[in-house]
Motif scaffolding. Structure first.
Motif, PDB file in Angstrom:
ATOM      1  N   ILE A 197      52.332  76.910  56.047  1.00  0.00           N
ATOM      2  CA  ILE A 197      51.206  75.977  56.121  1.00  0.00           C
ATOM      3  C   ILE A 197      51.125  75.388  57.523  1.00  0.00           C
ATOM      4  CG2 ILE A 197      50.255  73.819  55.202  1.00  0.00           C
ATOM      5  CD1 ILE A 197      51.881  74.521  52.603  1.00  0.00           C
ATOM      6  N   GLY A 198      49.952  75.496  58.139  1.00  0.00           N
ATOM      7  CA  GLY A 198      49.736  74.884  59.444  1.00  0.00           C
ATOM      8  C   GLY A 198      49.299  75.816  60.545  1.00  0.00           C
ATOM      9  N   LEU A 199      49.195  77.125  60.263  1.00  0.00           N
ATOM     10  CA  LEU A 199      48.776  78.079  61.293  1.00  0.00           C
ATOM     11  C   LEU A 199      47.339  77.779  61.732  1.00  0.00           C
ATOM     12  CD1 LEU A 199      50.088  80.100  58.681  1.00  0.00           C
ATOM     13  CD2 LEU A 199      50.651  81.235  60.818  1.00  0.00           C
ATOM     14  N   HIS A 200      47.047  78.060  62.986  1.00  0.00           N
ATOM     15  CA  HIS A 200      45.686  77.778  63.452  1.00  0.00           C
ATOM     16  C   HIS A 200      45.416  78.415  64.815  1.00  0.00           C
ATOM     17  CE1 HIS A 200      48.118  74.614  65.371  1.00  0.00           C
ATOM     18  NE2 HIS A 200      47.246  74.685  66.353  1.00  0.00           N
ATOM     19  N   GLY A 201      44.141  78.456  65.140  1.00  0.00           N
ATOM     20  CA  GLY A 201      43.701  78.766  66.490  1.00  0.00           C
ATOM     21  C   GLY A 201      44.037  80.145  67.006  1.00  0.00           C
ATOM     22  N   THR A 221      45.876  78.043  56.672  1.00  0.00           N
ATOM     23  CA  THR A 221      45.634  77.581  58.034  1.00  0.00           C
ATOM     24  C   THR A 221      45.485  76.058  58.044  1.00  0.00           C
ATOM     25  OG1 THR A 221      43.220  77.714  57.918  1.00  0.00           O
ATOM     26  CG2 THR A 221      44.416  79.743  58.545  1.00  0.00           C
ATOM     27  N   MET A 222      45.622  75.487  59.224  1.00  0.00           N
ATOM     28  CA  MET A 222      45.486  74.045  59.358  1.00  0.00           C
ATOM     29  C   MET A 222      44.089  73.597  58.941  1.00  0.00           C
ATOM     30  SD  MET A 222      47.463  71.617  60.114  1.00  0.00           S
ATOM     31  CE  MET A 222      46.754  70.363  59.059  1.00  0.00           C
ATOM     32  N   LYS A 223      43.083  74.391  59.280  1.00  0.00           N
ATOM     33  CA  LYS A 223      41.699  74.065  58.913  1.00  0.00           C
ATOM     34  C   LYS A 223      41.546  74.049  57.393  1.00  0.00           C
ATOM     35  CE  LYS A 223      36.910  75.471  59.822  1.00  0.00           C
ATOM     36  NZ  LYS A 223      36.040  76.429  60.567  1.00  0.00           N
ATOM     37  N   GLN A 224      42.112  75.046  56.732  1.00  0.00           N
ATOM     38  CA  GLN A 224      42.044  75.104  55.269  1.00  0.00           C
ATOM     39  C   GLN A 224      42.820  73.953  54.637  1.00  0.00           C
ATOM     40  OE1 GLN A 224      43.781  78.988  54.909  1.00  0.00           O
ATOM     41  NE2 GLN A 224      41.797  80.030  54.659  1.00  0.00           N
ATOM     42  N   ALA A 225      43.996  73.665  55.185  1.00  0.00           N
ATOM     43  CA  ALA A 225      44.837  72.603  54.632  1.00  0.00           C
ATOM     44  C   ALA A 225      44.164  71.242  54.752  1.00  0.00           C
ATOM     45  CB  ALA A 225      46.193  72.589  55.339  1.00  0.00           C
ATOM     46  N   ARG A 226      43.521  71.007  55.874  1.00  0.00           N
ATOM     47  CA  ARG A 226      42.869  69.711  56.073  1.00  0.00           C
ATOM     48  C   ARG A 226      41.646  69.583  55.166  1.00  0.00           C
ATOM     49  NH1 ARG A 226      43.466  69.010  61.769  1.00  0.00           N
ATOM     50  NH2 ARG A 226      45.368  67.844  61.354  1.00  0.00           N
ATOM     51  N   LYS A 227      40.960  70.684  54.936  1.00  0.00           N
ATOM     52  CA  LYS A 227      39.776  70.654  54.070  1.00  0.00           C
ATOM     53  C   LYS A 227      40.188  70.390  52.623  1.00  0.00           C
ATOM     54  CE  LYS A 227      36.493  73.473  55.025  1.00  0.00           C
ATOM     55  NZ  LYS A 227      35.664  74.709  55.200  1.00  0.00           N
TER      56      LYS A 227
END
Length: 327
Positions: A197-201, A221-227
């Motif tokens: 959890i936390g991959l991005h960019g 991804t970080m984007k998915q986790a934050r959403k």
């Protein structure tokens, strides 16, 4: 002498333990250090280990200095967590010192790390093992040791990281970019028992994503986790692992944090996790009964600014133990 002395160097920093529970206890007054005799492990809840290795890092790193840097900062924290109304002083924690390092032979140091975990889990399997790294290569050795100590148990990985860490060992060997692939190839874990959890960019090659998909690695991804919400994602990963494995190992690569929250990770990047999100994530992991060990890796104190990164790492450790204390 018997364990733990043959494999470990004593902590370079020792403190006077504070026993007066009526006053504010600082972390360095709470965590005990190994004395001349081996303690009664039945009374110990948490064992803390330093692994000062960064020679196996792909990028230039002084992560080897992180264990002692974290120990130095313990005196800045109290044991009482106001957010959760939990006092860690109710736990008995012991600093075991550092795994012995060979000056030039990385492979020997890796063997020392693995043997240290085997010994710890055989001598006091009930204690929560917290490891202060060091670069991420150490995770493969610690989990391999965990598997050797408990060969019949299935191990799952909860990985908080900006990277897959699935690089090819034939290219760079057992380095900080290869620990998860190392574990897959050694047979200590299965791909579908990894949740990253936390991959991005722009920091992961397409071929590594393809390899993750081939192996069945779960990743958010970080984007998915934050959403979705960090707490929901972490809880979901823990629940899936709970159905499939006997033991969950938590590994926290401090480069999962956004570069503005942690400038000291050798691979710090923009777009990462915020400290409050990471603290919540590790607390939730600490609450889960199948999480039996964790590490904090890839933090270079020489690159720190105002101590923010090292203090964040200590906060991660204490937040995780807050969860453990709430079990």
């Amino acid at each position: 002498m018997t364990y733990p002395y043959p494999l470990l160097d004593r902590p370079s920093l020792t403190w006077t333990k504070q026993t007066d529970k009526t006053r504010d206890i600082k972390v360095h007054e709470w965590i005990e250090t190994i004395g001349e005799t081996v303690p009664d492990w039945n009374d110990v809840d948490v064992t803390i280990l330093g692994v000062p290795l960064s020679k196996s890092s792909i990028s230039t790193s002084a992560a080897s200095e992180n264990p002692d840097a974290m120990r130095q900062v313990w005196k800045s924290f109290g044991t009482y967590n106001l957010d959760e109304d939990v006092d860690l002083a109710s736990l008995k924690a012991i600093d075991l010192g550092n795994v012995k390092q060979h000056v030039t032979d990385i492979a020997q140091t890796h063997r020392n790390i693995e043997e240290a975990m085997v010994a710890m889990k055989r001598h006091h399997p009930h204690t929560m093992q917290v490891t202060m790294g060091g670069d991420h290569s150490i995770t493969a050795m610690l989990v391999n040791g965990l598997k050797r100590a408990n060969p019949d148990e299935t191990i799952g990985i909860l990985q908080l990281d900006t990277h897959f860490d699935l690089r090819d060992l034939s290219d760079i060997g057992p380095a900080n970019g290869t620990p998860i692939r190392n574990l897959l190839q050694s047979g200590s874990i299965e791909g579908n028992h990894v949740h990253n959890i936390g991959l991005h960019g722009f920091f992961n090659a397409k071929e590594l994503k393809d390899y993750a998909d081939e192996q069945g690695v779960h990743y958010t991804t970080m984007k998915q986790a934050r959403k979705k919400g960090i707490a929901r994602v972490i809880s979901g990963a823990l629940e899936e692992l709970n159905q499939e494995v006997d033991t969950i190992y938590l590994t926290v690569d401090m480069d999962v944090l956004d570069i503005t929250h942690n400038p000291a990770a050798p691979a710090a990047t923009p777009g990462g996790m915020y400290t409050e999100e990471l603290f919540d994530a590790v607390r939730l992991a600490g609450e889960h009964p199948k999480v039996k060990a964790m590490d904090i890796v890839c933090l270079d104190p020489r690159k720190d600014v105002g101590g923010m990164a090292v203090k964040s790492a200590v906060h991660v450790m204490l937040s995780f133990l807050t969860g453990y204390c709430k079990r």
